[in-house]
Design a protein around this motif. Structure first.
Motif, PDB file in Angstrom:
ATOM      1  N   ALA A 816       1.239  29.417 -23.649  1.00  5.24           N
ATOM      2  CA  ALA A 816       0.593  28.293 -22.955  1.00  5.24           C
ATOM      3  C   ALA A 816       0.484  28.503 -21.454  1.00  5.24           C
ATOM      4  CB  ALA A 816       1.363  27.000 -23.231  1.00  5.24           C
ATOM      5  N   THR A 817       1.023  29.612 -20.928  1.00  3.68           N
ATOM      6  CA  THR A 817       1.034  29.807 -19.471  1.00  3.68           C
ATOM      7  C   THR A 817      -0.355  30.021 -18.885  1.00  3.68           C
ATOM      8  OG1 THR A 817       1.477  32.169 -19.824  1.00  3.68           O
ATOM      9  CG2 THR A 817       3.385  30.731 -19.394  1.00  3.68           C
ATOM     10  N   ALA A 818      -1.325  30.404 -19.727  1.00  5.03           N
ATOM     11  CA  ALA A 818      -2.681  30.565 -19.196  1.00  5.03           C
ATOM     12  C   ALA A 818      -3.292  29.206 -18.844  1.00  5.03           C
ATOM     13  CB  ALA A 818      -3.564  31.269 -20.232  1.00  5.03           C
ATOM     14  N   ARG A 819      -2.766  28.131 -19.459  1.00  7.45           N
ATOM     15  CA  ARG A 819      -3.313  26.794 -19.236  1.00  7.45           C
ATOM     16  C   ARG A 819      -2.428  25.947 -18.321  1.00  7.45           C
ATOM     17  NH1 ARG A 819      -4.146  24.502 -25.117  1.00  7.45           N
ATOM     18  NH2 ARG A 819      -5.443  22.969 -24.024  1.00  7.45           N
ATOM     19  N   VAL A 820      -1.109  26.162 -18.392  1.00  8.35           N
ATOM     20  CA  VAL A 820      -0.157  25.384 -17.589  1.00  8.35           C
ATOM     21  C   VAL A 820       0.851  26.348 -16.950  1.00  8.35           C
ATOM     22  CG1 VAL A 820       1.586  23.557 -17.547  1.00  8.35           C
ATOM     23  CG2 VAL A 820      -0.373  23.399 -19.125  1.00  8.35           C
ATOM     24  N   LYS A 821       1.105  26.185 -15.660  1.00 10.24           N
ATOM     25  CA  LYS A 821       2.069  27.022 -14.939  1.00 10.24           C
ATOM     26  C   LYS A 821       3.338  26.219 -14.661  1.00 10.24           C
ATOM     27  CE  LYS A 821      -0.718  30.606 -14.309  1.00 10.24           C
ATOM     28  NZ  LYS A 821      -1.850  30.124 -15.149  1.00 10.24           N
ATOM     29  N   ALA A 822       4.496  26.819 -15.026  1.00  6.85           N
ATOM     30  CA  ALA A 822       5.766  26.119 -14.842  1.00  6.85           C
ATOM     31  C   ALA A 822       6.025  25.807 -13.368  1.00  6.85           C
ATOM     32  CB  ALA A 822       6.905  26.970 -15.404  1.00  6.85           C
ATOM     33  N   GLY A 823       5.628  26.739 -12.477  1.00  4.34           N
ATOM     34  CA  GLY A 823       5.852  26.516 -11.041  1.00  4.34           C
ATOM     35  C   GLY A 823       5.105  25.305 -10.532  1.00  4.34           C
ATOM     36  N   GLU A 824       3.856  25.131 -10.972  1.00  3.12           N
ATOM     37  CA  GLU A 824       3.060  23.976 -10.543  1.00  3.12           C
ATOM     38  C   GLU A 824       3.611  22.693 -11.150  1.00  3.12           C
ATOM     39  OE1 GLU A 824      -0.876  24.936 -11.785  1.00  3.12           O
ATOM     40  OE2 GLU A 824      -1.138  26.544 -10.296  1.00  3.12           O
ATOM     41  N   LEU A 825       4.076  22.796 -12.397  1.00  2.76           N
ATOM     42  CA  LEU A 825       4.603  21.615 -13.086  1.00  2.76           C
ATOM     43  C   LEU A 825       5.876  21.100 -12.401  1.00  2.76           C
ATOM     44  CD1 LEU A 825       4.730  19.581 -15.372  1.00  2.76           C
ATOM     45  CD2 LEU A 825       5.728  21.378 -16.848  1.00  2.76           C
ATOM     46  N   VAL A 826       6.798  21.998 -12.097  1.00  3.01           N
ATOM     47  CA  VAL A 826       8.054  21.557 -11.472  1.00  3.01           C
ATOM     48  C   VAL A 826       7.801  21.037 -10.062  1.00  3.01           C
ATOM     49  CG1 VAL A 826       8.868  23.686 -10.322  1.00  3.01           C
ATOM     50  CG2 VAL A 826      10.514  22.141 -11.388  1.00  3.01           C
ATOM     51  N   ASN A 827       6.809  21.598  -9.393  1.00  4.00           N
ATOM     52  CA  ASN A 827       6.495  21.131  -8.038  1.00  4.00           C
ATOM     53  C   ASN A 827       5.899  19.720  -8.065  1.00  4.00           C
ATOM     54  OD1 ASN A 827       6.454  21.696  -5.188  1.00  4.00           O
ATOM     55  ND2 ASN A 827       4.226  21.847  -5.336  1.00  4.00           N
ATOM     56  N   PHE A 828       5.125  19.424  -9.106  1.00  4.85           N
ATOM     57  CA  PHE A 828       4.550  18.082  -9.273  1.00  4.85           C
ATOM     58  C   PHE A 828       5.658  17.029  -9.348  1.00  4.85           C
ATOM     59  CE2 PHE A 828       3.727  14.839 -12.595  1.00  4.85           C
ATOM     60  CZ  PHE A 828       2.802  14.056 -11.919  1.00  4.85           C
ATOM     61  N   VAL A 829       6.695  17.331 -10.091  1.00  7.13           N
ATOM     62  CA  VAL A 829       7.805  16.381 -10.234  1.00  7.13           C
ATOM     63  C   VAL A 829       8.658  16.364  -8.966  1.00  7.13           C
ATOM     64  CG1 VAL A 829       9.858  15.806 -11.579  1.00  7.13           C
ATOM     65  CG2 VAL A 829       7.827  16.720 -12.724  1.00  7.13           C
ATOM     66  N   ALA A 830       8.933  17.541  -8.430  1.00  5.97           N
ATOM     67  CA  ALA A 830       9.835  17.647  -7.272  1.00  5.97           C
ATOM     68  C   ALA A 830       9.308  16.887  -6.066  1.00  5.97           C
ATOM     69  CB  ALA A 830      10.045  19.119  -6.902  1.00  5.97           C
ATOM     70  N   GLN A 831       7.994  16.917  -5.843  1.00  6.25           N
ATOM     71  CA  GLN A 831       7.422  16.244  -4.675  1.00  6.25           C
ATOM     72  C   GLN A 831       7.632  14.731  -4.732  1.00  6.25           C
ATOM     73  OE1 GLN A 831       3.353  17.563  -4.616  1.00  6.25           O
ATOM     74  NE2 GLN A 831       3.813  19.346  -3.334  1.00  6.25           N
ATOM     75  N   GLN A 832       7.849  14.195  -5.926  1.00  2.62           N
ATOM     76  CA  GLN A 832       8.045  12.740  -6.080  1.00  2.62           C
ATOM     77  C   GLN A 832       9.509  12.331  -5.966  1.00  2.62           C
ATOM     78  OE1 GLN A 832       5.485  10.921  -9.277  1.00  2.62           O
ATOM     79  NE2 GLN A 832       5.046  13.092  -9.740  1.00  2.62           N
ATOM     80  N   VAL A 833      10.405  13.328  -5.853  1.00  2.00           N
ATOM     81  CA  VAL A 833      11.846  13.021  -5.723  1.00  2.00           C
ATOM     82  C   VAL A 833      12.423  13.629  -4.442  1.00  2.00           C
ATOM     83  CG1 VAL A 833      12.216  12.708  -8.190  1.00  2.00           C
ATOM     84  CG2 VAL A 833      12.448  15.000  -7.179  1.00  2.00           C
ATOM     85  N   GLY A 834      11.541  13.829  -3.447  1.00  2.00           N
ATOM     86  CA  GLY A 834      12.025  14.302  -2.144  1.00  2.00           C
ATOM     87  C   GLY A 834      12.313  15.781  -2.075  1.00  2.00           C
ATOM     88  N   GLY A 835      11.577  16.579  -2.841  1.00  2.00           N
ATOM     89  CA  GLY A 835      11.812  18.015  -2.801  1.00  2.00           C
ATOM     90  C   GLY A 835      10.546  18.798  -3.047  1.00  2.00           C
TER      91      GLY A 835
END
Length: 870
Positions: A816-835
């Motif tokens: 599934a990495t061709a469609r979703v990147k783990a780095g982008e996914l974790v950054n999406f969540v992190a930006q909403q919790v002060g990181g």
């Protein structure tokens, strides 16, 4: 003929001629403030030549290690770019102190070169001073050198005796003509014979200089014949090796070729002709032997010379593409080449490597940053580098000027030396202005010197000769005023040499002055600082000067122990140990010294044993006044950087002999117990020990004993079995930690099984975002791996909260990495919790500082994945 054979044959030859073989002296000349570094073979015999010292021999021979990288003799910028310039070189020499003279010196030289080393006589050309008929006659009529190969060199530097072939130590003193021996490399090499317009070519190379000290030049410029003329010769070992090994450049001899190959190995360089490799090979010799002789990289003096050499080598390594520490690894190769000739290198090689590695690691980032600034400036102007930038590199980034100049020369850039000098002078001017302000805050005194009688007495009746209050000179002090009292005679020791000033009481008439500190107003004038607690004191009053006996006693015990500790450190760690600062007060001794690694517990224990053994032997302390030269002969150690007068005070305490003006115990037994309480690093290559003595040491031992009893009681055992009991407790803790980890893993597995049912299919990808209560990062990863196995095609975010901080991990299965990147996914969540975060496409990690936004962030994961896969 190998370099090692050349050294051996030289010494063996002159030993057969009645010469004493003398070991190479250190690179730092002993007791000679006129010289920064040993730059020739005669330096260790300088006092003999000028008549202030004598030796048990009249003929000597040596292979002396030398450095020319600072002061008048500075070859640094040429090293690596010419065939014969070095920072470090070996000087072969033979010396006569009023024994033989020209005839024997010339005959010895010719025999050694032509018979022992086998050089063809027709390849040798000699020069003599134009007026030295005696030397000319010996060469022509006794040795048989053809007149065409004996060249008279006149006063080619202006004025009589101003000649390349007339040597002098200084403007006055011993001097005389010299004769030089040149090797002719052949007509295919450009250049003419010495004295010709083409003499700077490489065809004729000087290999040996024989100096005949036969005159003493007085202040009027008159040449007076010496009653015992002397001989001083010097032959560069590297130059001779090049001749004997039939190569033209010194860098082609066996010793350098092996070091160049080692440098190529560590920098991964294939081009063995690289000038950078030559620089590195040369500089490892200079840097290593400077460290062997106790020098540590630093910002000034000998330390700065060493630092410049190291940093120049590192810059050339950087130029070859090596950005990691490499220079220190060449020490072992150097030892293979020179350790047999210089055992001190073999003994110190580990310390040398440690020192170099520390300096490399320290300079690595500096070099990167400095090069960026230099490159940026040269991008603006590729032809010129302004002095201000050069000074910034020097002052802020630690770039020696010659390193910057080296880079500029390689790139054809003109360096604004004048601008650099102007910036340097401006900084000095600012520093001087600051210094003047500080001096103005002091007291002005003009009067008699203070007579110190504190070595023998702690109470003395004295006369007040000056008073100060608020920095101003006054005629009297009143109760409640703080001030400074100057006495004609005092038993109070003024702070000096690391020992704090005495405290005590000045009492006279109705005045009582409490002395909090004693400091020097001038070199020989003591100021008693404190407060008048009662009455009035006036200039001219008589007072009883009473030193606080208890504080003096504790201070001198610590001071005397410092001397013994210094001696013990040199015995345990090596002769490179040198005092770099000290503070001795009633509570402790603090001692800074040169050493490149933390002391082990075993080394500390050895030092304590040596010092306490000296204390138990109860040696009497002996203080003597003598000339500095006699003190050195006596074996006294002078502290580097200290200023000493013609007469010095030599203190013998046990096996320690040092120059010291401080106050000390009468016998070593008076020190009582000695105990080191801490060891730490305070600067590059500088360690610090703190120790206590007497009652202070007893109090510390008793305190440790109490804490030991308390620890044993807490673990329900006795002090003798405390170590065993601690081991048992540690085993229990490790066992419990394993059980806890197993339980957490089981819990995480259970949570993982439950979470599988909460995954949502989003465009063919199972999406899951959840919080695991109480999980650490390891548990999050473990659960993530299990979920990916069970969900097959998935994008997962797991979170946990501890101590107000959020831990996040995102995982995406490979399909599934061709469609979703783990780095982008974790950054999406992190930006909403002060990181913020990122990572690989399949696994990424992040953190945050605002747990309040976690629930909403996780709730938005499904929609976020849907947007990217729809």
């Amino acid at each position: 003929m190998k370099s090692s054979e050349i050294r051996d044959k030289f010494l063996t030859f002159f030993e057969s001629k009645g010469h004493s073989v003398v070991r190479s002296s250190p690179l730092v000349p002993g007791n000679d403030p006129t010289m920064l570094l040993t730059n020739s073979g005669m330096v260790q015999f300088k006092d003999v030549f000028i008549g202030t010292d004598s030796r048990p021999y009249t003929r000597a021979t040596s292979v002396q290690r030398c450095v020319r990288a600072g002061g008048k003799h500075n070859d640094l910028e040429n090293v690596g770019y010419t065939a014969r310039h070095h920072t470090f070189f070996e000087m072969l020499g033979n010396f006569s102190f009023g024994d033989y003279f020209k005839r024997d010196a010339i005959n010895y030289a010719w025999e050694l070169l032509t018979k022992v080393y086998g050089l063809p006589a027709d390849k040798l050309t000699v020069t003599v001073y134009v007026e030295d008929d005696e030397a000319y006659d010996i060469w022509a009529n006794e040795i048989g050198v053809p007149a065409a190969r004996i060249i008279r060199i006149g006063d080619n530097k202006g004025g009589r005796y101003a000649s390349d072939n007339f040597w002098q130590m200084a403007d006055t003193g011993p001097c005389g003509p010299c004769t030089e021996i040149f090797y002719d490399h052949g007509a295919d090499i450009p250049g003419g014979p010495p004295g010709s317009p083409d003499e700077d070519g490489d065809r004729f190379i000087e290999i040996w200089n024989l100096v005949f000290m036969q005159f003493n030049r007085d202040e009027a410029g008159n040449m007076n014949k010496l009653p015992k003329p002397c001989v001083d010769t010097g032959m560069g070992m590297e130059r001779l090796a090049a001749v004997l090994q039939h190569v033209h450049s010194n860098y082609e001899i066996d010793l350098f070729q092996n070091l160049i190959r080692a440098a190529a190995r560590e920098t991964r360089t294939l081009d063995l002709e690289s000038k950078s490799l030559r620089v590195i090979a040369d500089h490892i010799r200079a840097a290593s032997f400077l460290i062997v002789d106790g020098i540590i990289p630093g910002p000034e003096g000998h330390g700065y010379v060493l630092r410049r050499i190291i940093r120049r080598a590192l810059r050339h390594g950087h130029k070859l593409g090596q950005n990691r520490p490499f220079f220190y690894k060449l020490v072992e190769d150097l030892n293979d080449e020179m350790g047999a000739a210089y055992p001190e290198l073999a003994e110190a090689k580990q310390r040398v490597a440690q020192t170099l590695r520390q300096e490399e690691e320290r300079f690595g980032e500096t070099l990167e940053n400095g090069m960026k600034i230099l490159e940026a400036q040269l991008a603006k102007d590729s032809k010129n580098l302004d002095g201000a930038t050069a000074f910034t590199l020097y002052d802020t980034y630690g770039f020696p000027l010659d390193l910057t100049a080296d880079i500029c020369r390689e790139r054809g850039v003109t360096l604004d030396q004048a601008g650099f000098t102007a910036a340097m002078e401006q900084q000095k001017k600012t520093a001087r202005a600051a210094g003047k302000f500080k001096m103005a805050a002091g007291v002005e005194y003009s009067g008699a010197k203070t007579t110190f009688i504190g070595y023998d007495s702690l109470v003395h009746n004295a006369t007040i000769i000056a008073l100060y209050c608020g920095g101003a000179k006054v005629e009297q002090l009143k109760a409640g005023q703080a001030g400074i009292v100057v006495l004609d005679t005092t038993p109070f020791y003024a702070e000096s040499g690391g020992q704090v000033g005495d405290q005590g009481l000045l009492k006279g008439g109705d005045g009582s002055f409490e002395v909090d500190d004693t400091l020097k107003v001038q070199a020989d004038v003591f100021g008693h600082h404190g407060e008048l607690v009662a009455g009035v004191l006036k200039v001219g009053d008589k007072v009883d000067a009473i030193v606080d006996e208890d504080k003096r006693g504790r201070t001198i015990r610590n001071h005397s122990a410092t001397h013994l500790m210094h001696k013990a450190l040199r015995e345990v760690l090596g002769s490179h140990v040198a005092q770099k600062g000290s503070l001795v007060d009633p509570d402790k001794t603090r001692f800074d010294f040169s050493h490149n690694a933390p002391l082990t517990a075993e080394q500390i224990a050895k030092v304590e044993v040596i010092v306490n053994r000296e204390i138990l032997q109860n040696h009497a302390t002996l203080a003597q006044h003598m000339s500095f030269d006699d003190a050195v002969k006596h074996g006294a150690m002078a502290l580097f950087g200290e200023k000493y007068g013609d007469e010095v005070r030599v203190l013998d305490i046990g096996s320690s002999k040092e120059l010291c003006g401080g106050v000390h115990v009468e016998r070593t037994g008076d020190i009582g117990l000695f105990k080191i309480i801490s060891e730490a690093g305070v600067a590059a290559g500088i360690r610090r020990l703190e120790a206590v003595t007497g009652e202070g040491a007893l109090a510390m031992v008793q305190s440790l004993g109490r804490r030991l009893q308390e620890a044993a009681g807490a673990l329900k055992t006795n002090p003798e079995e405390l170590t065993t009991r601690i081991g048992q407790v540690q085993d229990q803790v490790r066992s419990l930690e394993k059980e806890l980890a197993a339980l957490k893993s089981k819990l995480a597995s259970g949570q993982g099984d439950e979470l599988v049912t909460r995954a949502i299919d989003v465009n063919g990808i199972m999406v899951l975002a959840a919080t695991l209560e109480g999980a650490d990062v390891a548990r999050l990863r473990e659960t993530m791996d299990k979920l990916k196995d069970k969900l097959k095609t998935a994008a997962i975010v797991l979170a946990s909260v501890a101590d107000g901080k959020v831990s996040l991990i995102a995982g995406v299965t490979a399909d599934a990495t061709a469609r979703v990147k783990a780095g982008e996914l974790v950054n999406f969540v992190a930006q909403q919790v002060g990181g913020k975060g990122g990572g690989r496409p399949d696994m990424a990690q992040a953190g945050g500082t605002d747990p309040s936004g976690l629930a909403q962030a996780l709730a938005g994961v499904v929609a976020w994945v849907g947007q990217r896969t729809g």
